[in-house]
Motif scaffolding. Structure first.
Motif: not given
Length: 158
Positions: A43-50, A75-77, A107-111, A131-135
Motif C-alpha cells: 500500500p502507498p505510504t509517506t511515513t518511514f523509519n530511519v 533534503f527538505e527538512n 540514514p537520518l530522520p526528517g523530510e 512528493g515528500t516523505v517523512t522519516v
C-alpha cells in the motif's frame, strides 16, 4: 458570397476533424506517483523509519516510444542538510507505458522530497510529479568504539 460561405463551412469541418483527432491523441505522462515499502508501493505510504527502504514508483502512461525518467532526491527538512540540497539523482530508460521505481534508504530522520521527471527522446521535459516523505526515528549515534583492525594509538609499528 455563396463561394465564401462554402469555403467557411469547409474550413469549419476541417477544424472540427482536426480537433476530434487531437482529442483522441494523448501524450506520455506520469499517471501516478506513489511511495511505499515495496517496489509496487502497495500500500502507498509517506511515513518511514530511519534505515527503512523507501520506494518511489512512477507509472508512465500513453507512451509508445522510448522515454527517460529522472528521479531526484533532495533534503527538505533534515538536520545538518540544507533545504533543497540534492542527495541523489538517477536516470532510468523506459520503453512505452510502464511502472518504474527508485529506492533509497534514509540514514537520518526528517523530510525528503522526490521528483520524477519524464523526459522525451530529445531530453525535453514532458511531465513531472513530486512528493515528500517523512522519516521518523533517530540518527545513528556516533560510534566511539575503535574498529577491531585499527592499531592502538600508543602502539608503534616495528
Amino acid at each position: 458570397m455563396k463561394k465564401h460561405f462554402s469555403s467557411i463551412i469547409a474550413i469549419g469541418i476541417l477544424v472540427f476533424i482536426a480537433m476530434a483527432c487531437n482529442a483522441s491523441f494523448t501524450t506520455a505522462n506520469i499517471s501516478s506517483f506513489n511511495f511505499g515499502k515495496n517496489d509496487k508501493a502497495d500500500p502507498p505510504t509517506t511515513t518511514f523509519n530511519v534505515g527503512e527502504k523507501v520506494y518511489a514508483v512512477a507509472n508512465v502512461s500513453n507512451s509508445i516510444s522510448k522515454q527517460k525518467i529522472r528521479f531526484k532526491l533532495t533534503f527538505e527538512n533534515v538536520q545538518g542538510k540544507g533545504k533543497g540540497e540534492e542527495a541523489a539523482t538517477k536516470d532510468l530508460d523506459i520503453d512505452g507505458s510502464s511502472a518504474t521505481n527508485f529506492f533509497f534508504t534514509p540514514p537520518l530522520p526528517g523530510e525528503y522530497r522526490v521528483e520524477a521527471i519524464l523526459l522525451g527522446e530529445d531530453g525535453k521535459e514532458i511531465d513531472k510529479k513530486s512528493g515528500t516523505v517523512t522519516v521518523k526515528g533517530s540518527a545513528p549515534a556516533a560510534s566511539t568504539e575503535k574498529p577491531k583492525d585499527a592499531p592502538d594509538a600508543d602502539s608503534e609499528d616495528k
